[in-house]
Design a protein around this motif. Structure first.
Motif, PDB file in Angstrom:
ATOM      1  N   GLN A 662      -9.325  30.689  -4.392  1.00 12.88           N
ATOM      2  CA  GLN A 662      -9.705  31.610  -5.204  1.00 12.88           C
ATOM      3  C   GLN A 662      -8.596  32.830  -5.334  1.00 12.88           C
ATOM      4  O   GLN A 662      -8.410  33.303  -6.388  1.00 12.88           O
ATOM      5  CB  GLN A 662     -11.013  32.318  -4.826  1.00 12.88           C
ATOM      6  N   THR A 663      -8.043  33.114  -4.124  1.00 12.42           N
ATOM      7  CA  THR A 663      -6.941  34.274  -4.178  1.00 12.42           C
ATOM      8  C   THR A 663      -5.843  33.598  -5.036  1.00 12.42           C
ATOM      9  O   THR A 663      -5.263  34.369  -5.977  1.00 12.42           O
ATOM     10  CB  THR A 663      -6.500  34.594  -2.805  1.00 12.42           C
ATOM     11  N   LYS A 664      -5.604  32.379  -4.882  1.00 18.10           N
ATOM     12  CA  LYS A 664      -4.193  31.917  -5.577  1.00 18.10           C
ATOM     13  C   LYS A 664      -4.362  31.685  -7.073  1.00 18.10           C
ATOM     14  O   LYS A 664      -3.626  31.857  -7.912  1.00 18.10           O
ATOM     15  CB  LYS A 664      -3.873  30.587  -4.967  1.00 18.10           C
ATOM     16  N   GLN A 665      -5.657  31.545  -7.597  1.00 14.76           N
ATOM     17  CA  GLN A 665      -5.970  31.279  -8.780  1.00 14.76           C
ATOM     18  C   GLN A 665      -6.010  32.715  -9.232  1.00 14.76           C
ATOM     19  O   GLN A 665      -5.616  32.747 -10.589  1.00 14.76           O
ATOM     20  CB  GLN A 665      -7.167  30.595  -8.969  1.00 14.76           C
ATOM     21  N   GLN A 666      -6.489  33.610  -8.722  1.00 17.07           N
ATOM     22  CA  GLN A 666      -6.702  35.040  -9.151  1.00 17.07           C
ATOM     23  C   GLN A 666      -5.207  35.407  -9.606  1.00 17.07           C
ATOM     24  O   GLN A 666      -4.850  36.259 -10.334  1.00 17.07           O
ATOM     25  CB  GLN A 666      -7.396  35.923  -8.367  1.00 17.07           C
ATOM     26  N   GLY A 667      -4.190  35.231  -8.479  1.00 13.47           N
ATOM     27  CA  GLY A 667      -3.058  35.643  -8.662  1.00 13.47           C
ATOM     28  C   GLY A 667      -2.817  37.004  -7.682  1.00 13.47           C
ATOM     29  O   GLY A 667      -3.573  37.852  -7.523  1.00 13.47           O
ATOM     30  N   THR A 668      -1.524  37.160  -7.059  1.00 13.18           N
ATOM     31  CA  THR A 668      -1.164  37.994  -6.290  1.00 13.18           C
ATOM     32  C   THR A 668      -0.177  38.940  -6.842  1.00 13.18           C
ATOM     33  O   THR A 668       0.402  38.402  -7.803  1.00 13.18           O
ATOM     34  CB  THR A 668      -0.770  37.707  -5.054  1.00 13.18           C
ATOM     35  N   PRO A 669       0.241  40.038  -6.502  1.00  8.87           N
ATOM     36  CA  PRO A 669       1.199  41.038  -7.033  1.00  8.87           C
ATOM     37  C   PRO A 669       2.736  40.210  -6.912  1.00  8.87           C
ATOM     38  O   PRO A 669       3.282  40.190  -7.906  1.00  8.87           O
ATOM     39  CB  PRO A 669       1.105  42.294  -6.326  1.00  8.87           C
ATOM     40  N   LEU A 670       2.986  39.755  -5.705  1.00 10.98           N
ATOM     41  CA  LEU A 670       4.195  39.074  -5.395  1.00 10.98           C
ATOM     42  C   LEU A 670       4.141  37.627  -6.248  1.00 10.98           C
ATOM     43  O   LEU A 670       5.299  37.390  -6.731  1.00 10.98           O
ATOM     44  CB  LEU A 670       4.226  38.723  -3.926  1.00 10.98           C
ATOM     45  N   GLY A 671       2.999  36.868  -6.350  1.00  6.36           N
ATOM     46  CA  GLY A 671       2.996  35.793  -7.022  1.00  6.36           C
ATOM     47  C   GLY A 671       3.285  35.960  -8.539  1.00  6.36           C
ATOM     48  O   GLY A 671       4.104  35.317  -9.169  1.00  6.36           O
ATOM     49  N   LYS A 672       2.794  37.070  -9.324  1.00  5.34           N
ATOM     50  CA  LYS A 672       3.048  37.293 -10.714  1.00  5.34           C
ATOM     51  C   LYS A 672       4.584  37.672 -10.905  1.00  5.34           C
ATOM     52  O   LYS A 672       5.009  37.220 -11.854  1.00  5.34           O
ATOM     53  CB  LYS A 672       2.114  38.383 -11.103  1.00  5.34           C
ATOM     54  N   PHE A 673       4.876  38.447  -9.900  1.00 10.47           N
ATOM     55  CA  PHE A 673       6.502  38.856 -10.420  1.00 10.47           C
ATOM     56  C   PHE A 673       7.422  37.678 -10.007  1.00 10.47           C
ATOM     57  O   PHE A 673       8.288  37.580 -10.694  1.00 10.47           O
ATOM     58  CB  PHE A 673       6.731  39.727  -8.995  1.00 10.47           C
ATOM     59  N   HIS A 674       6.942  36.880  -9.104  1.00 14.00           N
ATOM     60  CA  HIS A 674       7.936  35.619  -8.682  1.00 14.00           C
ATOM     61  C   HIS A 674       7.936  34.803 -10.001  1.00 14.00           C
ATOM     62  O   HIS A 674       8.871  33.976 -10.309  1.00 14.00           O
ATOM     63  CB  HIS A 674       7.212  34.869  -7.596  1.00 14.00           C
TER      64      HIS A 674
END
Length: 744
Positions: A662-674
């Protein structure tokens, strides 16, 4: 002394000992008849040794002189013997005997003089058989016989030669006319004369014939028409081959226009015509596939189809243009079912397709792989293991060198080979176990031996690309219980490769290995300690050190394995290392940013990045690292806040996996920037691979040229700068001469 000499003359020379012979001396007034008898006996005793060595000319002439009385009888025997041989020749080879009668009858007429030499040799052989009991005679006797022969032969040599020459001139055959030596021009003329009928063999194919065949194949294909087209295609293919072999004399193709027309008809119309003759629309009906060999008409068309398939392979081996090869491979894709019916031809075709897949251009690689994949799917039990082995070896062979131009092809080979490994996981495990073990053996030898040769067997492009290939295979085919045991040994081999020579010179190779580990860790949900190998670079490199050499362009670490000593002193080295560290840290943090333990995982990394920012005095470097540090700390806070709201325990593995998903689908600040950074980075890499210079879109400065002076301007400013020097006048005179001169 006179009596002693007389008694010595009466005694045979062979009965004398060496001491008696030397005490007697050499008497020039010796009796010639006794000399002849002495030579005859010495010759008999020395036959065994003379047979092993070549006879000298003097010995031959002495032998002829020793048997003058028995010559007539022996000549008759020799003449009769040769007549018997020629009669036997007439029975064994009558054609050659008739040829001798037509060309030269004198060769069949035997005279006495023609056989003398051979008769003497036969007699000598008979005497040899009788004289075998004298093998143990001393060498002194033979030498004494030879010396006496040479003395007697010197006196009579000229007489023998004259007598033999008189008889030979009368009886030896002389050819009519004068013999002439053949020149090179005559050889060329003969070769052209031989090639001329060969070229004229077969019926010449014309454009009208090709047009007629095309219309017949498209309107209503018949077996005779297909047969004729295949024969014409064979003749066309033979024109491209430089090897001499059996030629099809039915047709001959001359000219590029006719050649292209024949090949075009075959590529476009033969495959549909074959389907029409078999009475089927396609050999694949849904999931079920029917082979042509099971059809009732197969036996009638088998030979023609086999000939055509063989010629198509031969044509593919001589073509070099990528567009033409691609067109031919599309035609091969239509003929796959027919090739499978001939296993030997199919194996030859696969070798050619694998060669094109590994060495050809991009379009050729793709179509060749489609052909291989279709054949593998249809004959998985027969050829899969052999195809995987051949393709892997071809992959290793063609990854010896890496450049921006070859890198896309290597990546395509990795992905396409992974698709074939996915067809049978059991076979993939066997190949993976063998080849990963082979990589481990090379690494072990390098660690144990510590020699340059062993290091080079590991630190090369082939080794690195093989590691990356197996990381891609295991990552793509995950989850798989069959391939799961291969992950751990592969990770250990990659880590051992990084630790083998952990110096700054091999930073590019380290970065390649870290990317492979990051890919494997992310795809297989396996924790791999990658961060230590990235952060170690901060400790080993002094980024504050001033460069001693200027760099012309940035270093492309994607196509490098090691750095030279000169490159280590350049400013581009530190710039490139910072870029690589930024990319690797960003990629690895992104793969772990959604996990429950991310804050604890990056704790040491945060401390080391803060320490680097304090010690490094280069603003560009610290700015990039600070950007990562901010995103990592922001993501840590995000994960900590989400963890504070959960009510499951850490032992509940299923609940943790659902939370991370769920966290991966929602996205993290680092993931969106990456994700945003990755898009820009990929675009930049595409420009680098294409070899394009990164030039900004700003307007470039334009060069303003001075206007050309007119005649009025020259007249106006003529009196301003008057020169009295003779040199100026001479220069003006020379300029006028050069201006007035024109070529021709």
């Amino acid at each position: 002394m006179g009596k002693m000499a007389a008694s010595m003359k009466k005694r045979k020379l062979s009965d004398l000992s060496v001491d008696d012979f030397m005490a007697h001396g050499f008497d020039e007034d010796s009796d010639p008849e006794e000399d002849v008898g002495t030579k005859q006996e010495a010759t008999k005793k020395g036959k065994k040794k003379q047979k092993r060595t070549e006879r000298t000319q003097v010995v031959k002439k002495a032998d002829i002189k020793t048997v003058p009385e028995a010559a007539p009888d022996v000549k008759k025997k020799g003449k009769e013997k040769q007549k018997m041989q020629m009669s036997r020749l007439q029975e064994v080879d009558p054609e050659f005997y008739q040829f001798l009668q037509k060309e030269d009858k004198n060769l069949l007429e035997f005279e006495d003089s023609d056989d003398s030499a051979e008769i003497d040799e036969d007699d000598d052989e008979e005497e040899d058989e009788d004289g075998e009991e004298d093998e143990d005679d001393s060498e002194e006797d033979i030498l004494s016989g030879d010396e006496s022969e040479s003395e007697g032969a010197d006196e009579d040599e000229e007489e023998i030669d004259l007598e033999e020459s008189d008889s030979d001139e009368e009886e030896i055959h002389k050819p009519d006319g004068r013999l002439e030596v053949m020149s090179d021009e005559d050889d060329d003329i003969e070769e052209e004369a031989e090639d001329q009928p060969r070229r004229q063999k077969g019926k010449l194919v014309t454009m009208a014939m090709v047009k007629k065949w095309r219309e017949s194949l498209r309107d209503k294909a018949s077996l005779p028409t297909v047969h004729e087209v295949i024969r014409a295609f064979k003749a066309a293919v033979q024109q491209t081959s430089s090897e001499e072999g059996e030629e099809d004399t039915k047709y001959r193709v001359e000219g590029s226009q006719v050649f292209n027309a024949v090949v075009g008809v075959c590529i476009k119309d033969v495959a549909p015509a074959l389907l029409h003759l078999f009475g089927v629309k396609s050999w694949s009906k849904g999931k079920k596939t029917v082979m042509p060999s099971s059809h009732k008409k197969w036996n009638k068309m088998k030979l023609d189809i086999k000939t055509y398939l063989s010629d198509v392979i031969q044509l593919s081996q001589v073509l070099s243009e990528a567009s033409v090869v691609s067109t031919l491979l599309r035609h091969v894709l239509q003929l796959v079912h027919y090739y499978i019916c001939f296993p030997k031809l199919c194996r030859v075709l696969l070798k050619r397709l694998i060669s094109l897949w590994s060495e050809g251009e991009e379009s050729v690689q793709v179509i060749a792989f489609f052909c291989v994949y279709r054949i593998t799917k249809l004959t998985q039990a027969k050829f899969l293991e052999w195809i995987l082995k051949q393709m892997y070896l071809a992959y290793v062979k063609n990854t010896k060198f890496t450049s921006p131009n070859s890198l896309p092809g290597i990546n395509f080979m990795q992905r396409s080979l992974t698709e074939l490994f996915a067809l049978d996981l059991h076979t993939t495990y066997q190949h993976g176990f063998i080849y990963i073990r082979q990589l481990a053996i090379h690494l072990r030898n390098a660690i144990m031996m510590k020699k340059k040769e062993n290091y080079q067997s590991v630190y090369n492009w082939q080794y690195v690309h093989c590691l990356y290939l197996w990381c891609r295979v295991l990552s793509t085919l995950y989850p798989s219980d069959i391939l799961q045991p291969l992950i751990y040994p592969l990770v250990q081999v990659i880590i051992g490769t990084i630790k083998l020579v952990p110096t700054a010179r091999f930073y590019p190779l380290r970065f390649h290995c870290v990317r492979a580990l990051t890919l494997l860790s992310d795809s297989t949900n396996t924790f791999v300690p990658v961060l230590p190998f990235i952060l170690q670079v901060f400790e080993q490199t002094d980024f504050n050190k001033k460069h001693s050499k200027t760099s012309v362009k940035p270093l492309n670490f994607a196509v490098m394995l090691k750095l030279s000593n000169a490159q280590l002193q350049e400013q581009a080295f530190r710039d490139g290392v910072i870029d690589q560290l930024y990319e690797l840290l960003m990629s690895y943090f992104n793969t772990q940013s959604h996990t429950v333990g991310f804050p604890e995982l990056v704790l040491t990394s945060i401390l080391q990045m803060k320490d680097f920012m304090k010690t490094c005095k280069v603003a560009n470097y610290t700015r990039q690292i600070k950007q990562i540090l901010d995103k990592v700390q922001e993501t840590c806070k995000f994960i900590t806040d989400r963890r504070s709201t959960v009510n499951f325990s850490l032992t509940d593995k299923q609940a943790i996996e659902n939370w991370e998903r769920q966290t991966k689908q929602q996205g993290t600040p680092l993931g969106k920037f990456h994700d945003n950074w990755r898009k820009l980075r990929d675009r930049e890499l595409m420009h680098e691979i294409a070899g394009k210079d990164r030039i900004s879109d700003t307007d470039l400065p334009t060069i303003k040229r001075r206007p050309v002076a007119t005649d009025e301007d020259r007249e106006e400013f003529k009196g301003l700068f008057e020169s009295d020097s003779e040199s100026d006048d001479e220069q003006l005179t020379m300029l006028e001469k050069k201006t007035s001169w024109s070529p021709g």
